[in-house]
Design an enzyme around this catalytic site. Sequence first.
Site, PDB file in Angstrom:
ATOM      1  CG  LEU A  79      -2.108  -1.025   1.032  1.00 18.65           C
ATOM      2  CD1 LEU A  79      -2.676  -1.435   2.440  1.00 18.65           C
ATOM      3  CD2 LEU A  79      -3.140  -0.714   0.192  1.00 18.65           C
ATOM      4  CE  LYS A  92      -1.961  -1.256  11.705  1.00 18.10           C
ATOM      5  NZ  LYS A  92      -1.221  -0.322  10.858  1.00 18.10           N
ATOM      6  CB  THR A 125       0.025  -6.252   0.883  1.00 22.91           C
ATOM      7  OG1 THR A 125      -0.534  -6.654   2.320  1.00 22.91           O
ATOM      8  CG2 THR A 125      -0.887  -5.081   0.465  1.00 22.91           C
ATOM      9  CG  ASN A 175       2.035   2.435   4.240  1.00 28.36           C
ATOM     10  OD1 ASN A 175       1.085   1.763   4.202  1.00 28.36           O
ATOM     11  ND2 ASN A 175       3.176   1.608   3.902  1.00 28.36           N
ATOM     12  CE1 TYR A 214      -1.481  -4.883  11.606  1.00 29.26           C
ATOM     13  CE2 TYR A 214      -3.933  -5.464  11.606  1.00 29.26           C
ATOM     14  CZ  TYR A 214      -2.662  -4.836  11.068  1.00 29.26           C
ATOM     15  OH  TYR A 214      -3.116  -4.034   9.741  1.00 29.26           O
ATOM     16  CG  ASP A 221      13.984   0.131  11.099  1.00 27.25           C
ATOM     17  OD1 ASP A 221      12.946   0.465  11.841  1.00 27.25           O
ATOM     18  OD2 ASP A 221      14.710  -0.846  11.299  1.00 27.25           O
TER      19      ASP A 221
HETATM   20  N1  LIG Z   1      -3.067  -5.228   3.744  1.00 19.80           N
HETATM   21  C1  LIG Z   1      -4.308  -5.207   4.296  1.00 19.80           C
HETATM   22  O1  LIG Z   1      -5.175  -5.645   4.427  1.00 19.80           O
HETATM   23  C2  LIG Z   1      -4.182  -3.935   5.465  1.00 19.80           C
HETATM   24  C3  LIG Z   1      -5.518  -3.837   5.835  1.00 19.80           C
HETATM   25  C4  LIG Z   1      -5.505  -2.868   6.741  1.00 19.80           C
HETATM   26  C5  LIG Z   1      -4.257  -1.880   7.190  1.00 19.80           C
HETATM   27  N2  LIG Z   1      -3.147  -2.412   6.640  1.00 19.80           N
HETATM   28  C6  LIG Z   1      -1.920  -1.575   7.086  1.00 19.80           C
HETATM   29  O2  LIG Z   1      -1.543  -1.054   5.831  1.00 19.80           O
HETATM   30  C7  LIG Z   1      -0.070  -0.660   6.040  1.00 19.80           C
HETATM   31  C8  LIG Z   1       0.715  -1.094   4.828  1.00 19.80           C
HETATM   32  O3  LIG Z   1       0.893  -2.671   4.756  1.00 19.80           O
HETATM   33  P1  LIG Z   1       0.671  -3.526   3.553  1.00 19.80           P
HETATM   34  O4  LIG Z   1      -0.595  -4.301   3.587  1.00 19.80           O
HETATM   35  O5  LIG Z   1       1.136  -2.674   2.363  1.00 19.80           O
HETATM   36  O6  LIG Z   1       1.982  -4.631   3.865  1.00 19.80           O
HETATM   37  P2  LIG Z   1       3.251  -4.966   3.329  1.00 19.80           P
HETATM   38  O7  LIG Z   1       3.142  -5.021   1.775  1.00 19.80           O
HETATM   39  O8  LIG Z   1       3.918  -5.903   4.214  1.00 19.80           O
HETATM   40  O9  LIG Z   1       4.291  -3.398   3.415  1.00 19.80           O
HETATM   41  C9  LIG Z   1       4.427  -3.281   4.649  1.00 19.80           C
HETATM   42  C10 LIG Z   1       5.540  -2.142   4.429  1.00 19.80           C
HETATM   43  O10 LIG Z   1       6.044  -1.505   5.983  1.00 19.80           O
HETATM   44  C11 LIG Z   1       7.304  -1.584   5.915  1.00 19.80           C
HETATM   45  N3  LIG Z   1       8.019  -1.911   7.091  1.00 19.80           N
HETATM   46  C12 LIG Z   1       7.600  -2.785   8.120  1.00 19.80           C
HETATM   47  N4  LIG Z   1       8.520  -2.721   9.452  1.00 19.80           N
HETATM   48  C13 LIG Z   1       9.263  -1.462   9.437  1.00 19.80           C
HETATM   49  C14 LIG Z   1      10.194  -0.646   9.914  1.00 19.80           C
HETATM   50  N5  LIG Z   1      10.495  -1.056  11.064  1.00 19.80           N
HETATM   51  N6  LIG Z   1      10.530   0.370   9.199  1.00 19.80           N
HETATM   52  C15 LIG Z   1      10.234   0.835   8.155  1.00 19.80           C
HETATM   53  N7  LIG Z   1       9.224   0.167   7.263  1.00 19.80           N
HETATM   54  C16 LIG Z   1       8.782  -0.945   7.675  1.00 19.80           C
HETATM   55  C17 LIG Z   1       7.852  -2.793   4.977  1.00 19.80           C
HETATM   56  O11 LIG Z   1       9.417  -2.839   4.808  1.00 19.80           O
HETATM   57  P3  LIG Z   1       9.919  -4.323   4.466  1.00 19.80           P
HETATM   58  O12 LIG Z   1       9.748  -4.527   2.968  1.00 19.80           O
HETATM   59  O13 LIG Z   1      11.651  -3.881   4.625  1.00 19.80           O
HETATM   60  O14 LIG Z   1       9.335  -5.332   5.469  1.00 19.80           O
HETATM   61  C18 LIG Z   1       6.832  -2.503   3.956  1.00 19.80           C
HETATM   62  O15 LIG Z   1       7.385  -1.670   3.125  1.00 19.80           O
HETATM   63  C19 LIG Z   1       0.272  -1.257   7.451  1.00 19.80           C
HETATM   64  O16 LIG Z   1       0.544  -0.367   8.451  1.00 19.80           O
HETATM   65  C20 LIG Z   1      -0.765  -2.211   7.728  1.00 19.80           C
HETATM   66  O17 LIG Z   1      -1.042  -2.651   9.059  1.00 19.80           O
HETATM   67  C21 LIG Z   1      -2.975  -3.250   5.617  1.00 19.80           C
END
Ligand SMILES: NC(=O)c1ccc[n+]([C@@H]2O[C@H](COP(=O)([O-])OP(=O)(O)OC[C@H]3O[C@@H](n4cnc5c(N)ncnc54)[C@H](OP(=O)(O)O)[C@@H]3O)[C@@H](O)[C@H]2O)c1
Length: 233
Positions: A13, A162, A191, A80, A158, A53
């Site tokens: 995202l 949130k 994702t 994010n 988790y 980070d």
């Molecule tokens: N996907 C869903 O259904 C969903 C629903 C509700 C909310 N969300 C929220 O949306 C946001 C994005 O998630 P996503 O679904 O896009 O997941 P994702 O594809 O796993 O992406 C997560 C991102 O966060 C980064 N990250 C994790 N730990 C970090 C740290 N310590 N410092 C900097 N970057 C870090 C990851 O980097 P690396 O590549 O280095 O790991 C990656 O770029 C999150 O906050 C998640 O909780 C997602």
Amino acid sequence: MTTALITGANKGLGFETARRLVEAGHAVYVGARDAHRGREAATRLGARFVQLDVTDEDSVKAAAEIVRADAGRLDVLVNNAGIAGARKLGRVGEVTGADMMTTYDTNVFGVVRVTHAFLPLLEAGDAPVVVNVGSGLGSVAATTDPSRVEFRVTVLDYNSSKTALVMVTSQYAKAYPAIRFNAVDPGYTATDLNGHQGSQTVEEGAEIIVRMASIGADGPTGGFFDKAGPVAW
Ligand SMILES: NC(=O)c1ccc[n+]([C@@H]2O[C@H](COP(=O)([O-])OP(=O)(O)OC[C@H]3O[C@@H](n4cnc5c(N)ncnc54)[C@H](OP(=O)(O)O)[C@@H]3O)[C@@H](O)[C@H]2O)c1
């Protein structure tokens, strides 16, 4: 040109949000903890890379210093970066204090570290906006309503991280009325976070993030929104 920073923008995202903000004409910083992944994403997007980070205070401070030296201000911050945590679905009693610390370190404390470091730059920004990426799983109203899908997802670390994020957002909004602070729920999106089980595309999921990143000085603050509008906490 307005300046935007998205944490965890190397994929998922965050990447899609960065892509859309570049398309809308913002100067975008792709925040990523891994320099290789971050640089590659920034190059693909025509954005700038900044190593960040969210669990590392020095890394966050260094990123703020880079943006200050480059741009002197920040107009849009998208917190994010997030992790799924211990992945103990339904096994609430097995979650340890250490699990909670790890999940909160990214999903809650990370947001505070980044916001704290970038507040002076946001205050120098033009109609500054902060979007905190939350989740419907953080809504007490949704997770206690048997008619909602969130009711069936019982996850201690988790979900509660949130929930905390929504209150963190609300407190910043009250303390900084000149900055728009809102939390958003992108919805269940395919994702790496969920092994690509989500029912939406990243284009659909990023829609509310981009919308709330694009509000003006007269936009809402202190709220929690999904693509349909305000969400009950
Ligand atoms: N996907 C869903 O259904 C969903 C629903 C509700 C909310 N969300 C929220 O949306 C946001 C994005 O998630 P996503 O679904 O896009 O997941 P994702 O594809 O796993 O992406 C997560 C991102 O966060 C980064 N990250 C994790 N730990 C970090 C740290 N310590 N410092 C900097 N970057 C870090 C990851 O980097 P690396 O590549 O280095 O790991 C990656 O770029 C999150 O906050 C998640 O909780 C997602």
